[in-house]
Design a protein around this motif. Structure first.
Motif, PDB file in Angstrom:
ATOM      1  N   LEU A  77      -4.372  19.560  -1.129  1.00 48.84           N
ATOM      2  CA  LEU A  77      -5.059  19.580   0.160  1.00 48.84           C
ATOM      3  C   LEU A  77      -4.328  20.420   1.196  1.00 48.84           C
ATOM      4  N   ASP A  78      -3.016  20.554   1.065  1.00 51.91           N
ATOM      5  CA  ASP A  78      -2.270  21.416   1.981  1.00 51.91           C
ATOM      6  C   ASP A  78      -2.897  22.802   2.074  1.00 51.91           C
ATOM      7  N   SER A 116       2.307   8.644  -6.839  1.00 56.66           N
ATOM      8  CA  SER A 116       2.563   9.997  -7.350  1.00 56.66           C
ATOM      9  C   SER A 116       1.270  10.804  -7.416  1.00 56.66           C
ATOM     10  N   GLY A 117       0.159  10.172  -7.793  1.00 51.41           N
ATOM     11  CA  GLY A 117      -1.122  10.868  -7.818  1.00 51.41           C
ATOM     12  C   GLY A 117      -1.550  11.320  -6.434  1.00 51.41           C
ATOM     13  N   VAL A 118      -1.305  10.475  -5.442  1.00 54.34           N
ATOM     14  CA  VAL A 118      -1.629  10.830  -4.061  1.00 54.34           C
ATOM     15  C   VAL A 118      -0.785  12.021  -3.615  1.00 54.34           C
ATOM     16  N   LYS A 119       0.501  11.998  -3.916  1.00 56.61           N
ATOM     17  CA  LYS A 119       1.372  13.108  -3.515  1.00 56.61           C
ATOM     18  C   LYS A 119       0.917  14.413  -4.154  1.00 56.61           C
ATOM     19  N   ASP A 145       0.833  -1.201   0.000  1.00 51.53           N
ATOM     20  CA  ASP A 145       0.000   0.000   0.000  1.00 51.53           C
ATOM     21  C   ASP A 145       0.871   1.257   0.000  1.00 51.53           C
ATOM     22  N   THR A 146       1.559   1.511  -1.093  1.00 46.34           N
ATOM     23  CA  THR A 146       2.457   2.665  -1.161  1.00 46.34           C
ATOM     24  C   THR A 146       1.700   3.991  -1.168  1.00 46.34           C
ATOM     25  N   SER A 147       0.499   4.006  -1.735  1.00 48.98           N
ATOM     26  CA  SER A 147      -0.273   5.254  -1.729  1.00 48.98           C
ATOM     27  C   SER A 147      -0.768   5.563  -0.321  1.00 48.98           C
ATOM     28  N   GLY A 148      -1.197   4.554   0.417  1.00 53.34           N
ATOM     29  CA  GLY A 148      -1.568   4.765   1.822  1.00 53.34           C
ATOM     30  C   GLY A 148      -0.373   5.218   2.644  1.00 53.34           C
ATOM     31  N   ASP A 149       0.799   4.631   2.361  1.00 46.96           N
ATOM     32  CA  ASP A 149       2.022   5.040   3.056  1.00 46.96           C
ATOM     33  C   ASP A 149       2.343   6.507   2.783  1.00 46.96           C
ATOM     34  N   TRP A 177       2.679  12.198   4.748  1.00 48.28           N
ATOM     35  CA  TRP A 177       2.134  13.555   4.693  1.00 48.28           C
ATOM     36  C   TRP A 177       1.474  13.927   6.019  1.00 48.28           C
ATOM     37  N   SER A 178       0.695  13.006   6.574  1.00 48.84           N
ATOM     38  CA  SER A 178       0.006  13.277   7.840  1.00 48.84           C
ATOM     39  C   SER A 178       1.004  13.528   8.959  1.00 48.84           C
TER      40      SER A 178
END
Length: 160
Positions: free
Chosen positions: A141-142, A132-135, A19-23, A28-29
């Motif tokens: 969102l920042d 990359s899409g999540v980042k 789960d790299t996107s969850g990671d 970020w959190s």
């Protein structure tokens, strides 16, 4: 801010894909001093996605639920539909901003069908399934998330 991370992935739910996107959401959190309250992976099954979103939002223990995965055009990509069934109020500008900011460098971002909105006082946002899409989405969102959560909670804001 209390964050829930829901990854929607058939292979991830089977333990066959990391789960790299969850990671990326966890990283970020942590960098923003947000607390990860819950994190789970479910298959691309609308009932499971909607059920988890509703339970987490209704618990009052999560300010934001970020989903990752299942927002594309393949027949198994059901995240937007499942999310829409639990939303009480849509926030289409958030999803539009995620696509608009990513598309200049990655035109296929326009193919994402992610949605956003609120259930009770919880903000729910669908993010893409790629790391990359999540980042890219989190960078958008920042600029929005603190104010959006304050509004959803009914907290006073400066509206500037």
């Amino acid at each position: 801010m209390r964050i829930g991370i829901l990854t929607i992935s058939d292979l991830g739910a089977q333990g066959r894909r990391a789960d790299t996107s969850g990671d990326a959401i966890v990283t970020w959190s942590t960098a923003n001093s947000y607390e990860i309250v819950v994190r789970s992976t479910v298959p691309d099954e609308a009932g499971q996605v909607a059920g988890k979103l509703a339970r987490w939002a209704d618990s009052g223990q999560v300010d934001v639920i970020l989903t990752t995965g299942g927002t594309g055009l393949s027949p198994r990509d059901i995240t937007p539909e499942a999310t829409t069934t639990v939303l009480e109020r849509a926030a289409p500008g958030i999803a539009e901003a995620l696509r608009a900011r990513s598309a200049p460098k990655f035109p296929r971002a326009w193919l994402s069908r992610g949605v956003a909105g609120t259930r009770g006082k919880t903000l729910i946002v669908n993010l893409p399934g790629s790391q990359s899409g999540v980042k890219d989405a989190l960078a958008v969102l920042d600029d929005l998330i603190v104010h959006a959560v304050a509004l959803a909670r009914g907290d006073p804001t400066d509206h500037s």
